[in-house]
Scaffold this motif. Sequence first.
Motif, PDB file in Angstrom:
ATOM      1  N   MET A 246       0.840  -1.211   0.000  1.00 36.06           N
ATOM      2  CA  MET A 246       0.000   0.000   0.000  1.00 36.06           C
ATOM      3  C   MET A 246       0.867   1.249   0.000  1.00 36.06           C
ATOM      4  O   MET A 246       1.993   1.218   0.484  1.00 36.06           O
ATOM      5  CB  MET A 246      -0.840   0.053   1.272  1.00 36.06           C
ATOM      6  N   GLU A 247       0.310   2.369  -0.506  1.00 33.18           N
ATOM      7  CA  GLU A 247       1.079   3.607  -0.449  1.00 33.18           C
ATOM      8  C   GLU A 247       1.269   4.020   1.018  1.00 33.18           C
ATOM      9  O   GLU A 247       0.447   3.700   1.878  1.00 33.18           O
ATOM     10  CB  GLU A 247       0.424   4.707  -1.276  1.00 33.18           C
ATOM     11  N   LYS A 248       2.381   4.749   1.218  1.00 32.32           N
ATOM     12  CA  LYS A 248       2.832   5.051   2.599  1.00 32.32           C
ATOM     13  C   LYS A 248       1.751   5.703   3.460  1.00 32.32           C
ATOM     14  O   LYS A 248       1.553   5.319   4.605  1.00 32.32           O
ATOM     15  CB  LYS A 248       4.044   5.999   2.531  1.00 32.32           C
ATOM     16  N   GLU A 249       1.064   6.701   2.892  1.00 32.69           N
ATOM     17  CA  GLU A 249       0.104   7.460   3.702  1.00 32.69           C
ATOM     18  C   GLU A 249      -1.001   6.546   4.256  1.00 32.69           C
ATOM     19  O   GLU A 249      -1.418   6.677   5.406  1.00 32.69           O
ATOM     20  CB  GLU A 249      -0.525   8.591   2.878  1.00 32.69           C
ATOM     21  N   LEU A 250      -1.453   5.598   3.417  1.00 26.73           N
ATOM     22  CA  LEU A 250      -2.519   4.690   3.861  1.00 26.73           C
ATOM     23  C   LEU A 250      -2.004   3.757   4.946  1.00 26.73           C
ATOM     24  O   LEU A 250      -2.658   3.542   5.967  1.00 26.73           O
ATOM     25  CB  LEU A 250      -3.035   3.868   2.685  1.00 26.73           C
ATOM     26  N   SER A 251      -0.803   3.212   4.702  1.00 27.47           N
ATOM     27  CA  SER A 251      -0.233   2.280   5.667  1.00 27.47           C
ATOM     28  C   SER A 251      -0.016   2.983   7.014  1.00 27.47           C
ATOM     29  O   SER A 251      -0.360   2.453   8.073  1.00 27.47           O
ATOM     30  CB  SER A 251       1.091   1.736   5.122  1.00 27.47           C
ATOM     31  N   ARG A 252       0.540   4.196   6.937  1.00 23.24           N
ATOM     32  CA  ARG A 252       0.840   4.934   8.171  1.00 23.24           C
ATOM     33  C   ARG A 252      -0.454   5.265   8.933  1.00 23.24           C
ATOM     34  O   ARG A 252      -0.526   5.117  10.154  1.00 23.24           O
ATOM     35  CB  ARG A 252       1.583   6.225   7.831  1.00 23.24           C
ATOM     36  N   SER A 253      -1.458   5.714   8.202  1.00 25.01           N
ATOM     37  CA  SER A 253      -2.718   6.090   8.859  1.00 25.01           C
ATOM     38  C   SER A 253      -3.352   4.869   9.522  1.00 25.01           C
ATOM     39  O   SER A 253      -3.865   4.951  10.640  1.00 25.01           O
ATOM     40  CB  SER A 253      -3.711   6.666   7.853  1.00 25.01           C
ATOM     41  N   LEU A 254      -3.313   3.736   8.823  1.00 24.49           N
ATOM     42  CA  LEU A 254      -3.905   2.536   9.409  1.00 24.49           C
ATOM     43  C   LEU A 254      -3.097   2.085  10.631  1.00 24.49           C
ATOM     44  O   LEU A 254      -3.669   1.706  11.662  1.00 24.49           O
ATOM     45  CB  LEU A 254      -3.990   1.402   8.386  1.00 24.49           C
ATOM     46  N   ALA A 255      -1.760   2.182  10.529  1.00 23.39           N
ATOM     47  CA  ALA A 255      -0.909   1.791  11.666  1.00 23.39           C
ATOM     48  C   ALA A 255      -1.276   2.627  12.897  1.00 23.39           C
ATOM     49  O   ALA A 255      -1.364   2.105  14.016  1.00 23.39           O
ATOM     50  CB  ALA A 255       0.559   1.965  11.304  1.00 23.39           C
ATOM     51  N   MET A 256      -1.527   3.929  12.676  1.00 23.50           N
ATOM     52  CA  MET A 256      -1.904   4.800  13.798  1.00 23.50           C
ATOM     53  C   MET A 256      -3.189   4.303  14.462  1.00 23.50           C
ATOM     54  O   MET A 256      -3.313   4.244  15.683  1.00 23.50           O
ATOM     55  CB  MET A 256      -2.100   6.238  13.316  1.00 23.50           C
ATOM     56  N   SER A 257      -4.157   3.926  13.617  1.00 26.32           N
ATOM     57  CA  SER A 257      -5.431   3.506  14.217  1.00 26.32           C
ATOM     58  C   SER A 257      -5.284   2.148  14.906  1.00 26.32           C
ATOM     59  O   SER A 257      -5.949   1.890  15.913  1.00 26.32           O
ATOM     60  CB  SER A 257      -6.576   3.557  13.210  1.00 26.32           C
ATOM     61  N   LEU A 258      -4.403   1.279  14.397  1.00 25.98           N
ATOM     62  CA  LEU A 258      -4.180  -0.012  15.077  1.00 25.98           C
ATOM     63  C   LEU A 258      -3.512   0.216  16.429  1.00 25.98           C
ATOM     64  O   LEU A 258      -3.849  -0.423  17.431  1.00 25.98           O
ATOM     65  CB  LEU A 258      -3.316  -0.938  14.224  1.00 25.98           C
ATOM     66  N   LYS A 259      -2.559   1.147  16.453  1.00 23.19           N
ATOM     67  CA  LYS A 259      -1.856   1.413  17.722  1.00 23.19           C
ATOM     68  C   LYS A 259      -2.827   1.952  18.767  1.00 23.19           C
ATOM     69  O   LYS A 259      -2.728   1.632  19.952  1.00 23.19           O
ATOM     70  CB  LYS A 259      -0.701   2.386  17.483  1.00 23.19           C
TER      71      LYS A 259
END
Length: 576
Positions: A246-259
């Motif tokens: 996935m593109e970085k912005e999507l991956s990063r945003s999802l990682a934030m919500s998982l954390k």
Amino acid sequence: MMIGKETGEKIKYDLIVIGAGPGGYEAAIKAAHLGKKVALVEKDMVGGACLNRGCIPTKALMHTTHLLEEMRSCGELGLDVKEVGVDFEAMHERKKDVVKQLRDGIAQLLKANKIDFFQGRAVIKSSGKVAVLQQEKLIPPSEEAETALDADTLNAVHSSSTHEEMLHADNILIATGSVPARPPIQGLELPGVVSSNEILEGEGRKFSHLAIIGGGVIGVELACVYAALGTEVTILEAAGQILPDMEKELSRSLAMSLKKKGIVIHTAAQVNRVEQVNQMEQIEQAEQVNQIESVASMHSSDYFIKAKSVECDKENIQKQLRRDEGNAQKKLQCNEENTQEQTKCDEKHFLNVAFEVKGKEMNLRADGVLVATGRKVNIAGILDCDSDGGSLIETDRDGIVTDENFQASAAGIYAVGDAVSGNIRLAHVASAQGIRAVCRMFGVDSGIDMNYVPACIYTSPELATVGLSLEQAKQKGLPAKESKFLMTANGKSVISRQGRSFIKVVYEEESHRILGAAMLCARATDMISEFALAAAKGLTLEDMASVIRPHPTYAEGITEAVEAGLGGAIHAAPTR
Ligand SMILES: Cc1cc2nc3c(=O)[nH]c(=O)nc-3n(C[C@H](O)[C@H](O)[C@H](O)COP(=O)(O)OP(=O)(O)OC[C@H]3O[C@@H](n4cnc5c(N)ncnc54)[C@H](O)[C@@H]3O)c2cc1C
């Protein structure tokens, strides 16, 4: 030649389909719609991986856990729910009911379309000839054990089987799918190490600490399920980000919500080994580093403490303390049964997952390890060797090699879905390919455009993409631009208390033709189809902005995102 079940006449089929997953059973039904005589062979259960141990069971569990999360925070909505508990068995019963209902529906459709269904393992003997071996005659019984065997051994098993039925047809379609892959990591054979199959089939598995090797779609979705149930979840991903494609912005945003959900994520984490450690050994290890141990035990640390890596452990403990705070709330809400289960887990053997980040080895304690590092093609034993010992059709490490019409290298043999080399392993891809291959074999235009495949992740918020990202468009030399709308200004998102979410549209600069879209928001997995249609049909931003979308809906965000590319979304501050 097979004897017709009712007429007593010999039947030569127009098509034999091997595998009743979404690729196979939909192709069989399509061929029947075209008036063809079809045989469908399945060694396990209709619906394939998707229905029995993939898409549907995960989403059934996720439906429950999303609801659970909503209920836990419904005080803000003016609801007074005193206690929300989890009945793990009932949750899995419900999942089984959903799967059964859909499976029965497919079985009825096969019957209604007069498709001859054969329960057993298919082996292609030659072009046009398929042997069906009755499953109960075969060893070994499990799919995992079976895929560990090489093709020759499996063929030997088949040939020793006494019950064999021979089918004949002009065309054969292979849709045998894929099975979980196990990377060569020491210790993955230990009890407590599971694949998605064990978690999703039957009664499911309970864990108090789950380490997930692999932060792809399956890893991330199951992480959400277990985190909501009160399990402490750690994702170990070898790439630099979760969802590496996935593109970085999507991956990063999802990682934030998982954390935020308490899920710990280690990226660039190489798992070295998994080993079993019993409680006595843990205590001995901990005694060597008393000081840290006392801090750690006060806060029920996940991590083993090793004298030689005190520095690293201090960091871990701090992280753990932060994590424990976040999880404390969640844990309180777990029902009594969960607490008992936790105690039982604490008493039994634990697994130690040794992994390395930036050259530093770290140790993670868990009572379960989910291996979610991808899937491998399931074609062992499907092809009988020819007289020279060669394979009938060309295959590579990734699967069956086909042309763009899903024709394999031998006449009259086609392959679709997860079994095909280089394929995107998604159920809707398998279905579309099956229908397209059948249309092609019988000279009909399917009209299906395979260029725009939506990809969806059913986390909260949902994530969905189709077509090109801005970066991909630029790499292709396309003069592309991107517009974006933040869903924090979308009424429905505020009503339903969505967090950070957005819709992005990629379009050609001059023509405004839609090239792709990415959505991280509620109902993204449903709404992405608007962009799939737009991209496939060459629609422009203006076309997409020309329809009225109802209010209040999440879909209004689509209007806003395309308007952002046309000079300004109404509900966004003007950009200078
Ligand atoms: C946990 C998980 C979640 C997933 N979630 C999603 C999702 O949300 N959305 C999505 O699009 N995709 C999802 N997928 C992927 C999706 O399940 C697969 O892409 C899809 O099932 C592939 O379909 P298929 O028809 O190619 O093969 P399968 O569904 O794997 O079916 C193949 C069938 O062939 C049978 N078979 C194999 N060999 C033989 C033989 N020799 N004789 C007879 N029968 C045989 C097998 O028993 C099986 O039933 C998920 C996968 C997993 C594991």
